[in-house]
Write an enzyme that holds these catalytic residues in place. Structure first.
Site, mmCIF file in Angstrom:
data_model
loop_
_atom_site.group_PDB
_atom_site.id
_atom_site.type_symbol
_atom_site.label_atom_id
_atom_site.label_comp_id
_atom_site.label_asym_id
_atom_site.label_seq_id
_atom_site.Cartn_x
_atom_site.Cartn_y
_atom_site.Cartn_z
ATOM 1 N N HIS A 137 0.816 -1.233 0.000
ATOM 2 C CA HIS A 137 0.000 0.000 0.000
ATOM 3 C C HIS A 137 0.842 1.271 0.000
ATOM 4 O O HIS A 137 0.333 2.358 -0.241
ATOM 5 C CB HIS A 137 -0.915 0.034 1.230
ATOM 6 C CG HIS A 137 -1.926 -1.079 1.259
ATOM 7 N ND1 HIS A 137 -2.819 -1.279 0.240
ATOM 8 C CD2 HIS A 137 -2.165 -2.048 2.184
ATOM 9 C CE1 HIS A 137 -3.577 -2.336 0.532
ATOM 10 N NE2 HIS A 137 -3.190 -2.829 1.699
ATOM 11 N N ASP A 174 -3.036 -10.859 -1.805
ATOM 12 C CA ASP A 174 -3.552 -10.226 -0.591
ATOM 13 C C ASP A 174 -4.991 -9.764 -0.871
ATOM 14 O O ASP A 174 -5.340 -9.486 -2.009
ATOM 15 C CB ASP A 174 -2.659 -9.022 -0.251
ATOM 16 C CG ASP A 174 -3.018 -8.353 1.055
ATOM 17 O OD1 ASP A 174 -2.297 -8.579 2.045
ATOM 18 O OD2 ASP A 174 -4.006 -7.585 1.085
HETATM 19 N N1 Q9C Z 1 -11.580 -2.521 8.407
HETATM 20 C C1 Q9C Z 1 -2.393 -5.054 4.475
HETATM 21 O O1 Q9C Z 1 -3.082 -6.042 4.505
HETATM 22 N N2 Q9C Z 1 -7.575 -0.934 7.315
HETATM 23 N N3 Q9C Z 1 -2.877 -3.859 4.812
HETATM 24 C C2 Q9C Z 1 -8.832 -1.249 6.771
HETATM 25 C C3 Q9C Z 1 -11.175 -1.632 7.363
HETATM 26 C C4 Q9C Z 1 -6.432 -0.987 6.515
HETATM 27 C C5 Q9C Z 1 -4.246 -3.730 5.180
HETATM 28 C C6 Q9C Z 1 -9.911 -0.903 7.717
HETATM 29 C C7 Q9C Z 1 -6.007 -2.357 6.136
HETATM 30 C C8 Q9C Z 1 -4.604 -2.370 5.608
HETATM 31 C C9 Q9C Z 1 -0.957 -5.137 4.117
HETATM 32 ZN ZN ZN Z 2 -4.130 -6.990 3.002
#
Ligand code: Q9C
Ligand code: ZN
Length: 684
Positions: A137, A174
């Site tokens: 990200h 992912d």
């Molecule tokens: N519940 C990775 O899996 N938050 N990053 C989402 C919604 C961010 C995920 C909130 C999720 C980031 C590497």
């Molecule tokens: Zn993720």
């Protein structure tokens, strides 16, 4: 000869954590890495890997993707007070900083680059890096979604720069969209970026319109960005596999990468609180296996997300065990893909048909779908407005996710003998194969049967011995004492009949019979469903067509690499997976015209079925193919085919027609949602 699998891990990367309360970030914990590594150790997998130390990335390496300003800003974080860290964090989305995260972020890049170095120089065949923080990200000048530096994007640039890698495939399995990777390579045709992600018509984080299927890349990079949005939660193994068979693999094989990087997030697995999907950990064995014959086997898996510690650890083990070459488990729970998944597949294929020859004849999206896309957003919103209702459902989902139960993936025991070969006199047994001869235990009953069935008139002692060997070999495979085998025979048709009959009278209840090339195949044996026959040849099929007899006719037979590959990926593999045989019988007819590297690809890919129980039959005079075939059976990745040209248009069309005809019987062949279903879904 046997090259190893690298494992790159360092406990140092567990030494940072969230220091304040933030519900969005609470799942990203040090235990993620600890449990993954412990599971690898407990299952004896860590010991079988080549352990490679991590290192810190240099500034120059960080700068391959990120801006100097951003790097300088992150460099100051180790010296910040808690208050300063919190404030610094606030400018980014869903991420947190800690005094030690900069160090770990440099180690995460360094670990990834160590893996790339070891794979590219051939010290190991493939490998996995267990890292924190994740990367996909993070962007040119921004941290995001638990990510600080973009490990995989940096790795792709690094490989291009240091090794002159021409084409890199990035597979992001992912459950979130790696928008950072997309932004990095949007206009770059040398990097093919594939991502599937929970999307829910833009209602799921990071809620970007550029995560949809119509973001295909820009300028020269048009077509080299493939997004598969999941518009429903609860996607299962068949949904994932269908996308591999009908979107990713055809494009990946056409692209012909010289390196595969996997953004290996396991939040796409069952039980994950973020993804809320239902694919079981064993599916990652298959996803991994299906990628292992690209790029001559050069595959680097790098951890991204994964927040259910049980599911994460199991999925990591499945991935590493597959990289090590252990037999892949039988695919579980394969129904067909759900309507919503089919809708996504349909849209992606249609959005990419102008860029990929393999998709040239994909069905167009009905124009009404364009408005469906907008309509759905509105629908979801109005759902939220019906206050309380939507909210309740969300709460229920949450509870279901935490309560999700699934069986622990079964142990994957490798038989004592990997590959056995029964070869005519004068042909040397290839390295690593066990030379098989049943002379020790001639079974008089089998002998009698064989004589009765095949040698009523003549008495050909050599041929009879070969068939005896064949039967004995099959028996040993059924007992799981031998994984796979190669038999050279004077008459492949007769041997094929013998093998099929043997299987039919034994415990083996399903045989996938793959015939490559022209020549009579036993079409009559497909009545009872105990044999699925797929023949790829240049001959128009004659006789009955049934669910279990699939004649694939290619204009130039097996000599057209692109057409043949497409038949294998889009037709044979999905059929094979849905059929789920306990034996694969792979028969190469004389003069098939198939080139060796394509044959090796086929042999390698079929190892994903029947726990690797493949018996290959070839004609006696194909001695030159013994070495390459044995090598594929032993698990050596097939050589890369390089970028594939366009298959013959008439072949693509006829394959599409065939797929269409068979779709009613074989759900895994579907690529479009049922007309008129309006995208309604059984999982709602
Ligand atoms: N519940 C990775 O899996 N938050 N990053 C989402 C919604 C961010 C995920 C909130 C999720 C980031 C590497
Ligand atoms: Zn993720």
């Amino acid at each position: 000869m046997m090259m190893g699998t690298a494992l790159i891990y360092d406990e140092q990367m567990t030494k940072y954590k969230l220091l304040w309360v933030d519900p969005a970030c609470k799942v990203e914990v040090p235990e993620r890495l600890i449990v993954s590594h412990e599971a690898l150790v407990r299952n004896g997998l860590a010991d079988r890997c080549v352990s490679i130390p991590v290192r810190e990335a240099t500034d120059a390496e960080v700068l391959l993707v990120h801006s100097e300003e951003y790097l300088e800003a992150v460099k100051r974080t180790p010296y910040m007070s808690l208050g300063d860290l919190m404030e610094f964090t606030l400018q980014y989305g869903d991420v947190y900083f800690h005094p030690n995260i900069y160090h770990c972020a440099k180690l995460a890049i360094g670990a990834t680059l160590q893996l790339v170095d070891n794979v590219m120089t051939g010290r190991v065949r493939n490998g996995m890096a267990l890292v924190r923080p994740p990367g996909h990200h993070s962007q040119h000048s921004a941290a995001n979604g638990f990510c600080v530096f973009n490990n995989v994007a940096i790795a792709a640039q690094y490989a291009k720069q240091k090794y002159g890698t021409k084409r890199v495939l990035i597979v992001d399995w992912d459950v979130h969209h790696g928008q950072g990777v997309q932004y990095c390579f949007e206009d770059d045709p040398s990097v093919l970026y594939f991502s599937w992600h929970r999307y829910e018509h833009q209602n799921f984080w990071p809620m970007l319109k550029e995560s949809d299927y119509d973001s295909v890349g820009k300028d020269k990079g048009a077509g080299f960005n493939i997004n598969v949005p999941w518009n429903k939660v609860g996607m299962e193994n068949s949904d994932y596999l269908a996308v591999f068979f009908h979107v990713l693999l055809p494009a990946a094989y056409e692209f012909g990468p010289d390196l595969v990087l996997v953004s290996a997030g396991f939040d796409s697995a069952i039980g994950d609180p973020e993804g809320k999907m239902c694919a079981t950990p064993d599916v990652f064995a298959h996803l991994t296996h299906l990628l292992m014959n690209l790029a001559g086997g050069k595959l680097c898996a790098v951890l991204e997300g994964g927040y259910n510690l049980t599911s994460l650890a199991q999925s990591v083990c499945q991935t590493v065990q597959t990289l090590l070459g252990d037999p892949v488990p039988r695919p579980t729970e394969l129904g067909g893909p759900c309507e919503s998944a089919l809708e996504s597949i349909h849209c992606v294929r249609s959005a990419h048909k102008q860029y990929w020859s393999c998709l040239k004849h994909a069905a167009d999206r009905p124009t009404s779908d364009l408005s469906t896309k907008l309509f759905k957003v509105a629908e979801q919103k109005s759902g939220e407005e019906r206050n309380g209702v939507e909210h309740k459902e969300k709460e229920n989902e949450e509870m279901n996710t935490e309560a999700a139960v699934w069986p622990e993936p079964p142990k994957r025991l490798a038989p004592p003998v990997h590959t056995a070969s029964a070869l005519p006199g004068g042909v040397a047994c290839p390295d690593g194969c066990k030379c098989f001869s049943s002379s020790e235990d001639p079974n008089p009953f089998v002998l009698g049967e064989l004589r009765e069935n095949f040698f009523k008139e003549s008495e050909d002692k050599d041929a009879l011995t070969t068939l005896c060997n064949l039967s004995a070999l099959l028996e040993r495979m059924e007992k799981n004492e031998i994984r796979n085998g190669l038999v050279l025979v004077r008459d492949v048709s007769m041997a094929m009949m013998c093998a099929v009959q043997h299987a039919a009278t034994s415990l083996t209840n399903r045989v996938l019979l793959v015939c490559v090339g022209d020549g009579a195949a036993p079409t009559h044996i497909t009545e009872d469903g105990k044999t699925l026959l797929v023949q790829i040849s240049s001959k128009e099929p004659e006789g009955q067509k049934s669910k279990y007899y699939v004649p694939v006719c290619l204009r130039k037979g097996c000599s057209d690499m692109a057409g043949f590959t497409q038949a294998v990926l889009g037709l044979l593999l999905p059929l094979g997976y849905e059929y789920d045989p306990n034996l694969v019988l792979l028969v190469r007819m004389p003069d098939s015209g198939l080139c060796e590297s394509v044959w090796q690809q086929l042999t390698g890919l079929l190892q994903g079925l029947a726990q690797g129980h493949t018996l290959v039959l070839m004609q006696e005079d194909e001695k030159a193919s013994v070495g390459p075939t044995a090598s594929s059976l032993l698990g050596t990745p097939a050589p890369s085919l390089g970028p594939l040209g366009a298959p013959l248009p008439e072949d693509v069309e006829s394959l599409e027609r065939l797929r269409h005809r068979l779709q009613a019987d074989w759900k895994l062949l579907q690529t479009t949602a049922a007309p008129g279903s309006g995208g309604s879904d059984q999982r709602d």
